[in-house]
Write an enzyme that holds these catalytic residues in place. Structure first.
Site, PDB file in Angstrom:
ATOM      1  N   ARG A  14       0.848  -1.201   0.000  1.00 45.98           N
ATOM      2  CA  ARG A  14       0.000   0.000   0.000  1.00 45.98           C
ATOM      3  C   ARG A  14       0.883   1.251   0.000  1.00 45.98           C
ATOM      4  O   ARG A  14       1.432   1.632   1.028  1.00 45.98           O
ATOM      5  CB  ARG A  14      -0.933  -0.002   1.213  1.00 45.98           C
ATOM      6  CG  ARG A  14      -2.014  -1.057   1.144  1.00 45.98           C
ATOM      7  CD  ARG A  14      -3.012  -0.886   2.258  1.00 45.98           C
ATOM      8  NE  ARG A  14      -2.403  -1.082   3.566  1.00 45.98           N
ATOM      9  CZ  ARG A  14      -3.019  -0.892   4.728  1.00 45.98           C
ATOM     10  NH1 ARG A  14      -4.269  -0.466   4.750  1.00 45.98           N
ATOM     11  NH2 ARG A  14      -2.394  -1.113   5.868  1.00 45.98           N
TER      12      ARG A  14
ATOM     13  N   ASP B 129       1.975   5.198  -0.184  1.00 49.75           N
ATOM     14  CA  ASP B 129       1.461   6.457   0.368  1.00 49.75           C
ATOM     15  C   ASP B 129       1.200   7.475  -0.729  1.00 49.75           C
ATOM     16  O   ASP B 129       1.601   7.295  -1.883  1.00 49.75           O
ATOM     17  CB  ASP B 129       2.472   7.046   1.360  1.00 49.75           C
ATOM     18  CG  ASP B 129       2.602   6.228   2.629  1.00 49.75           C
ATOM     19  OD1 ASP B 129       1.625   5.567   3.018  1.00 49.75           O
ATOM     20  OD2 ASP B 129       3.703   6.245   3.239  1.00 49.75           O
TER      21      ASP B 129
ATOM     22  N   ARG C 216      11.343   6.149   3.423  1.00 45.10           N
ATOM     23  CA  ARG C 216      11.594   7.596   3.407  1.00 45.10           C
ATOM     24  C   ARG C 216      12.367   8.057   4.638  1.00 45.10           C
ATOM     25  O   ARG C 216      13.218   8.960   4.547  1.00 45.10           O
ATOM     26  CB  ARG C 216      10.274   8.340   3.265  1.00 45.10           C
ATOM     27  CG  ARG C 216       9.608   8.097   1.897  1.00 45.10           C
ATOM     28  CD  ARG C 216       8.145   8.489   1.909  1.00 45.10           C
ATOM     29  NE  ARG C 216       7.978   9.886   2.281  1.00 45.10           N
ATOM     30  CZ  ARG C 216       6.800  10.407   2.655  1.00 45.10           C
ATOM     31  NH1 ARG C 216       5.718   9.644   2.703  1.00 45.10           N
ATOM     32  NH2 ARG C 216       6.728  11.682   2.968  1.00 45.10           N
TER      33      ARG C 216
END
Length: 263
Positions: free
Chosen positions: A53, A55, A199
């Protein structure tokens, strides 16, 4: 009635115009767009299971989703139909039948991401796909930091404190930086990822790369340190899900496939 067929889709999308993968009321999402297009083609409600999934703002060129359907429409017809129904920022690259019980998320053994950092002058044509970092970066230090990430660790320092995750250990099978022209690209593969994990890893490694932190400071973060101990969360737009690996040899579920010409 015959048992529903299971289909496996390989998807590519530009994440800039989406509020992430997961369907959310009132927001444009990849899941919502793909589900609606499939509903028109298959003439039935569609439920999608996705390998990873992503972002908001994150791209994919090797996302995998699965669905069960009672429709007898062949994969080639579904692929052609999706090409006409999906918007320009998302595409089905492959549709094939999968074995009964195939689940794109549960059956995946690894996901691989790339994060692109531009270290030279700014590039207007690539600004939506790279993080421009004008300060010099020490590639040896980045390599040392990446090597520390490989293995099984507690990554709670690399995901938001307020999270739905209750288990924070992940196994990273590969992590490295590679020079591609004027870009530095971090590639990381793991059995699964926490939200924002890649990230925050990038944001933390950039501190090492510009000399603000020693590489071995990263090692302590991998033992379950709190989120505030790690670096900032790097922007979403340079991140791409490049592929998903499954137990079979070629990384795909077995079964007849349909692929667009030239892909």
């Amino acid at each position: 009635m015959p048992a529903p067929r299971v289909l496996r889709l390989e998807l590519e999308y530009d994440g800039a115009g989406f509020a992430g993968w997961a369907a959310q009321p009132g927001l444009r999402t990849v899941e919502g767009v793909v589900r609606d297009a499939l509903g028109v083609l298959l003439r039935e409600p569609v439920g999608l299971v996705v390998a990873g999934r992503t972002d908001a703002g994150v791209h994919a060129r090797g996302q995998v989703a699965s669905l069960a359907t009672s429709s007898g429409l062949p994969p080639a017809r579904i692929l052609r139909g999706l090409a006409g129904l999906l918007p320009p920022d998302v595409a089905a690259r492959d549709v094939r039948e999968a074995p009964a019980g195939f689940d794109a998320r549960r059956d995946a053994v690894a996901r691989r991401y790339e994060y692109r950092v531009l270290t030279g002058p700014p590039s207007p044509l690539r600004r939506a796909l790279v993080l421009h970092h004008p300060a010099p970066l020490d590639t040896d230090a980045l390599d040392a930091a990446a090597a520390l990430v490989v293995g099984r660790h507690d990554f709670r320092a690399f995901t938001p404190t307020r999270t739905e995750h209750v288990f924070f250990h992940r196994t990273v099978t590969a992590c490295s930086w590679e020079r591609r022209g004027d870009e530095l690209v971090m590639t990381v593969e793991a059995d699964a990822f926490l939200r924002h994990m890649v990230r925050v890893l990038v944001g933390t490694m950039l501190l090492v790369g510009r000399g603000a932190w020693p590489a071995d400071r990263l090692a302590a973060l991998l033992e379950g340190a709190p989120r505030g101990a790690a670096g900032r969360t790097a922007p979403a737009h340079p991140l791409t899900l490049v592929g998903v690996r499954y137990p079979d040899d070629d990384g795909r579920a077995a079964g007849p496939a349909a692929t667009l010409p030239g892909t």
